[in-house]
Design an enzyme around this catalytic site. Structure first.
Site, PDB file in Angstrom:
ATOM      1  N   TRP A 357     -17.116 -19.094   5.891  1.00 48.10           N
ATOM      2  CA  TRP A 357     -16.201 -18.513   6.892  1.00 48.10           C
ATOM      3  C   TRP A 357     -16.581 -17.068   7.184  1.00 48.10           C
ATOM      4  O   TRP A 357     -16.179 -16.491   8.180  1.00 48.10           O
ATOM      5  CB  TRP A 357     -14.738 -18.609   6.428  1.00 48.10           C
ATOM      6  CG  TRP A 357     -14.353 -17.664   5.319  1.00 48.10           C
ATOM      7  CD1 TRP A 357     -14.901 -17.608   4.080  1.00 48.10           C
ATOM      8  CD2 TRP A 357     -13.353 -16.635   5.344  1.00 48.10           C
ATOM      9  NE1 TRP A 357     -14.299 -16.623   3.323  1.00 48.10           N
ATOM     10  CE2 TRP A 357     -13.344 -16.011   4.071  1.00 48.10           C
ATOM     11  CE3 TRP A 357     -12.457 -16.182   6.304  1.00 48.10           C
ATOM     12  CZ2 TRP A 357     -12.490 -14.959   3.741  1.00 48.10           C
ATOM     13  CZ3 TRP A 357     -11.591 -15.141   5.978  1.00 48.10           C
ATOM     14  CH2 TRP A 357     -11.615 -14.541   4.715  1.00 48.10           C
ATOM     15  N   ASP A 358     -17.410 -16.507   6.317  1.00 44.12           N
ATOM     16  CA  ASP A 358     -17.892 -15.140   6.501  1.00 44.12           C
ATOM     17  C   ASP A 358     -18.477 -14.951   7.908  1.00 44.12           C
ATOM     18  O   ASP A 358     -18.326 -13.897   8.525  1.00 44.12           O
ATOM     19  CB  ASP A 358     -19.022 -14.820   5.510  1.00 44.12           C
ATOM     20  CG  ASP A 358     -18.674 -15.094   4.060  1.00 44.12           C
ATOM     21  OD1 ASP A 358     -17.841 -15.975   3.821  1.00 44.12           O
ATOM     22  OD2 ASP A 358     -19.258 -14.442   3.182  1.00 44.12           O
ATOM     23  N   GLU A 488      -9.429 -15.684  -4.033  1.00 48.15           N
ATOM     24  CA  GLU A 488      -9.823 -16.819  -4.877  1.00 48.15           C
ATOM     25  C   GLU A 488      -9.401 -16.637  -6.334  1.00 48.15           C
ATOM     26  O   GLU A 488      -9.702 -17.481  -7.168  1.00 48.15           O
ATOM     27  CB  GLU A 488     -11.338 -17.029  -4.781  1.00 48.15           C
ATOM     28  CG  GLU A 488     -11.766 -17.531  -3.415  1.00 48.15           C
ATOM     29  CD  GLU A 488     -13.280 -17.688  -3.278  1.00 48.15           C
ATOM     30  OE1 GLU A 488     -14.019 -17.168  -4.123  1.00 48.15           O
ATOM     31  OE2 GLU A 488     -13.714 -18.345  -2.310  1.00 48.15           O
ATOM     32  N   LYS A 601      -8.442 -10.676  -5.501  1.00 50.28           N
ATOM     33  CA  LYS A 601      -9.889 -10.502  -5.360  1.00 50.28           C
ATOM     34  C   LYS A 601     -10.248  -9.763  -4.072  1.00 50.28           C
ATOM     35  O   LYS A 601     -11.130  -8.918  -4.050  1.00 50.28           O
ATOM     36  CB  LYS A 601     -10.544 -11.889  -5.379  1.00 50.28           C
ATOM     37  CG  LYS A 601     -12.055 -11.866  -5.307  1.00 50.28           C
ATOM     38  CD  LYS A 601     -12.617 -13.289  -5.319  1.00 50.28           C
ATOM     39  CE  LYS A 601     -14.139 -13.297  -5.283  1.00 50.28           C
ATOM     40  NZ  LYS A 601     -14.688 -14.630  -5.085  1.00 50.28           N
ATOM     41  N   GLN A 602      -9.585 -10.128  -2.992  1.00 46.31           N
ATOM     42  CA  GLN A 602      -9.967  -9.574  -1.679  1.00 46.31           C
ATOM     43  C   GLN A 602      -8.774  -9.667  -0.741  1.00 46.31           C
ATOM     44  O   GLN A 602      -7.801 -10.351  -1.049  1.00 46.31           O
ATOM     45  CB  GLN A 602     -11.140 -10.370  -1.117  1.00 46.31           C
ATOM     46  CG  GLN A 602     -10.808 -11.805  -0.752  1.00 46.31           C
ATOM     47  CD  GLN A 602     -12.041 -12.695  -0.679  1.00 46.31           C
ATOM     48  OE1 GLN A 602     -12.432 -13.284  -1.685  1.00 46.31           O
ATOM     49  NE2 GLN A 602     -12.640 -12.810   0.490  1.00 46.31           N
TER      50      GLN A 602
HETATM   51  C1  BGC Z   1     -15.483 -14.842  -1.415  1.00 52.87           C
HETATM   52  C2  BGC Z   1     -15.381 -15.757  -0.226  1.00 52.87           C
HETATM   53  C3  BGC Z   1     -16.694 -15.762   0.513  1.00 52.87           C
HETATM   54  C4  BGC Z   1     -17.855 -16.085  -0.419  1.00 52.87           C
HETATM   55  C5  BGC Z   1     -19.198 -15.947   0.239  1.00 52.87           C
HETATM   56  C6  BGC Z   1     -16.657 -15.279  -2.281  1.00 52.87           C
HETATM   57  O1  BGC Z   1     -16.799 -14.419  -3.367  1.00 52.87           O
HETATM   58  O2  BGC Z   1     -14.307 -14.875  -2.184  1.00 52.87           O
HETATM   59  O3  BGC Z   1     -14.351 -15.315   0.629  1.00 52.87           O
HETATM   60  O4  BGC Z   1     -16.652 -16.691   1.535  1.00 52.87           O
HETATM   61  O5  BGC Z   1     -17.835 -15.217  -1.515  1.00 52.87           O
HETATM   62  O6  BGC Z   1     -19.403 -14.644   0.674  1.00 52.87           O
END
Ligand code: BGC
Length: 769
Positions: A357-358, A488, A601-602
């Site tokens: 999804w990035d 996550e 996490k984000q």
């Molecule tokens: C992130 C995801 C991301 C993936 C790839 C993961 O660490 O939590 O949001 O899509 O990394 O960059």
């Protein structure tokens, strides 16, 4: 934070050889041209710690899923980005002793990535175990002008001895992936051919059957004079090399120019590739190394014309943003709609597949503003073409009637991620794909895209949401259970605010687009409706019902959206209460402890507030930011950029600046202790957003660009370029003024600090700040 590399506005520089940082340096100094790329491994042998990596875009291997406990619905395989034949190798033997920096005393080591002109240069002096001292310089490119070509100029000078030097340029297809589920080798040899000054090795991937012909051809000169030296081909399984033996006097300099080609069966008939590669090598060899280097510089000058961001007064920030822009351009050029932007690009194997999804959430905005429209359109088309597989994927999980769940990770549209909490639950990715359509149309004004492709994807995504929610009799609301949000560090939560919000937004946008397409082209709409069996009345009524009656977790006391149901049951400790030895949590804590902790996490709620900022007042955004940021550990590279943009919007310019530094220098300074696996390519687009959307305050509203510029105290001035609907704008922000120039003859209407203004090539805009 390491600050291992020297600060320089156009270059990344490593001075002195530190084997401990070698893998980090290999990632940071990676080269790529959209079609092929690789880590900054050494040309000569190296027995120290290294991660070997050469990659050919779009070539992957379906590595059979390996999990302890199989769950129905798991994908059969995880698509691995493949380490492909190593074309950079030049083995060096000095009177029979192999040059290997791990076994030498290394002096004056210097590696430089020149971002202005797109080459990698390395110089060193080495003293071998038996005391032979040599001076070496190598320059390497992955050509932008010829994206199937690479070239190296490698020179070596014996400093304190004379005698036999043997150079063996090679193509080595006997390579492995570090990350292989069954320690398998993924390539088999198809054929090879060698001749006096080169050869071609053609390899095929097991299962997927991609073929790649990797060839080399070389020239040798001594003290600048071309030398014809008898050479002997050496071959073994999956390997071709040519041994060049020379007698060299002390102080003479031998230079080997090695030209390489990587032709893939994605672009050429496999049975013709051997011959085509030879022809290709003839051509680039004829061109010569200096000409290739000059072409490379010229191609980068062109890229920088559209892409550069200039930060005055802060060299570290300047280096950071250029590094990000450079890597993004090395990874994806938008020439080929079968390709996408892997989280590690050509800098490492981690994360496998090429598409997360990035791409939609972070990369599309970057390419919209810095590349021709077709580039972001190709990124959207990539998903359009994979819609069938997204519908299959949803079916596998029990959805029906054309509902689509796009994969979390993919190469060709098939899901290939196999942790259940992500594969099955991190479904918000569907929302980002819809959002990218909205973003693309909002930016480009290309409404035709909706009728041609966009609406079909939107309906399929909305169908998924409509089936994924359920009616809660207790709440008298729709709820969405068992999901993983962008954070996550929580799995299987109920009513993740972000996911519920984006699901409803998708359905609303779908209704809106149905209206638009219907009135613009009824025949096209009817054809689509018929083709996908869209029961307009019933399905849109269901969408509307969900839009109206969705449940969103909210706390009345704090007046914030809750990341998910019961988030406040968690012990509310803050990141500042953690000790340095706890960080990063993902490396220091058990998974169970992370899941139960309040740490994020984000950006999660904040990701939603970033996407849909117009729907919330500034106090709401501030309250949520003030609550969630102190709980966020930013252990995803995608996190600091969103925080930087929101902090800038809230006027917290100092925090915005701190986040900016963190995002832009994430890899250069190895903030998260993981750059050795590869660079965080997709978050680099987030870095760009933090400058342009954060400090530049750029938004698109009602078909118009608007800017709300601000400058961190550390910066004297900031200027950036954005392409918008055929015009290129240059925005210069200083402490005193905002100047906007354009190449467009027609006047472009803009908003600056809320007031409407216009700018054209005749009349640039100059406002006092
Ligand atoms: C992130 C995801 C991301 C993936 C790839 C993961 O660490 O939590 O949001 O899509 O990394 O960059």
């Amino acid at each position: 934070m390491k600050q291992y590399f020297k600060v320089d506005e156009w270059r990344i520089i490593e001075e002195g050889f530190n084997p401990h940082f070698n893998k980090v340096a290999e990632s940071v100094f990676s080269l790529g041209n959209g079609r092929m790329g690789g880590r900054a491994n050494f040309e000569e042998a190296y027995s120290g710690e290294t991660l070997q990596g050469n990659y050919v875009a779009g070539v992957y291997y379906p590595d059979k899923t390996r999990v302890g406990w199989w769950k129905n619905g798991y994908p059969e395989y995880f698509a691995k980005v493949l380490n492909a034949a190593n074309w950079i190798g030049i083995d060096v033997s000095l009177n029979g002793e192999q040059l290997d920096l791990a076994k030498c005393k290394v002096l004056n080591f210097r590696r430089e990535l020149n971002m202005k002109e797109g080459y990698l240069k390395r110089n060193f002096r080495a003293v071998t175990a038996t005391g032979k001292e040599v001076e070496v310089e190598s320059i390497r490119i992955n050509s932008l002008a010829d994206d199937e070509a690479g070239a190296i100029s490698y020179s070596i000078k014996p400093v304190n001895f004379g005698g036999y030097i043997k150079l063996t340029p090679s193509i080595d297809g006997d390579v492995v992936n570090k990350d292989a589920n069954y320690d398998e080798k993924f390539w088999e040899e198809v054929s090879k051919h060698t001749w006096n000054d080169g050869g071609v090795l053609q390899m095929r991937t097991k299962k997927t059957g991609f073929e790649v012909a990797t060839g080399m051809k070389y020239h040798v000169s001594v003290d600048g004079e071309p030398e014809h030296i008898e050479a002997e081909p050496v071959t073994r399984e999956k390997y071709i090399g040519t041994e060049i033996r020379m007698e060299i006097k002390q102080g003479q300099r031998v230079t080997l120019c090695k030209y390489a080609a990587n032709l893939s069966s994605q672009n050429h008939p496999a049975d013709e590739m051997m011959g085509l590669t030879q022809e290709f090598l003839e051509r680039i060899c004829h061109k010569g190394f200096d000409a290739m280097l000059a072409e490379q510089a010229a191609a980068w000058v062109e890229k920088w014309k559209q892409n550069d961001i200039i930060i005055e007064g802060d060299a570290a920030a300047q280096q950071g943003i250029r590094f990000n822009i450079f890597q993004l351009n090395q990874t994806y050029t938008g020439e080929d709609d079968r390709l996408n932007i892997g989280p590690k690009g050509f800098t490492g194997e981690k994360y496998g597949g090429s598409t997360y999804w990035d791409t939609e959430a972070y990369c599309v905005p970057f390419y919209l503003a810095t590349a021709p429209q077709k580039v972001s359109r190709n990124l959207l088309l990539y998903r359009y073409k994979q819609l069938g597989k997204a519908i299959e994927n949803a079916k596998l999980l029990g959805f029906k009637d054309g509902a689509a769940l796009y994969p979390m990770v993919t190469m060709d549209g098939t899901e290939c991620h196999n942790e259940w909490e992500i594969t099955f639950e991190e479904i918000h990715r569907n929302g980002a794909i819809a959002f990218a359509i909205f973003n693309y149309v909002r930016y480009t004004g290309d409404e035709q895209y909706l009728a041609d492709y966009g609406l079909e994807v939107l309906i399929a995504i909305s169908r998924f949401w409509a089936q994924r929610v359920n009616w809660s009799a207790q709440r008298q609301k729709y709820v969405m259970l068992g999901v993983t949000g962008p954070n996550e560090y929580e799995n299987n939560v109920n009513n993740n605010w972000y996911t519920n919000t984006i699901a409803v937004w998708c359905m609303r946008y779908t209704l809106d687009v149905i209206g638009k397409v219907k009135s613009a082209d009824l025949a096209k709409y009817s054809e689509l409706k018929y083709r996908i069996g869209f029961k307009e009345e019933a399905e849109t009524a269901h969408f509307r019902d969900i839009i109206e009656k969705m449940y969103y977790p909210y706390d009345d006391n704090l007046k914030i959206f809750l990341q998910q149901d019961n988030y406040l049951d968690k012990e509310q400790t803050l990141v500042k209460d953690l000790s340095a030895s706890d960080r990063p949590l993902v490396q220091k804590w058990s998974w169970d402890r992370i899941l139960r902790s309040p740490f994020i996490k984000q950006a999660d709620v904040l990701q939603g507030l970033y996407f849909f900022e117009d729907e919330y007042d500034i106090d709401t955004i501030r309250r949520n930011y003030d609550f969630y940021e102190p709980r966020t550990v930013h252990e995803s590279s995608l996190s600091p950029c969103v925080h930087s943009i929101i902090a800038a919007k809230l006027g917290d310019i100092e925090r915005a600046y701190q986040f900016y530094l963190r995002t832009s220098r994430l890899d250069i300074d190895d903030y998260n202790n993981d750059t050795e696996d590869g660079c965080h390519i997709t978050s680099m687009a987030g870095t760009w957003m933090s400058v342009v959307e954060g400090f530049g305050g750029m938004r698109v509203k009602d078909g118009m660009l608007s800017f709300d510029p601000m400058l961190p105290a550390e910066w004297k001035a900031l200027s950036f370029k954005v392409g918008f609907r055929g015009a290129l704008l240059n925005v210069e922000i200083s402490k005193q003024s905002v100047v906007i120039k354009t190449d467009s003859e027609e006047a472009i209407r803009l908003k600056v600090n809320g007031s409407e203004v216009s700018v054209s090539s005749e009349a640039s805009l100059d406002l006092e700040r």
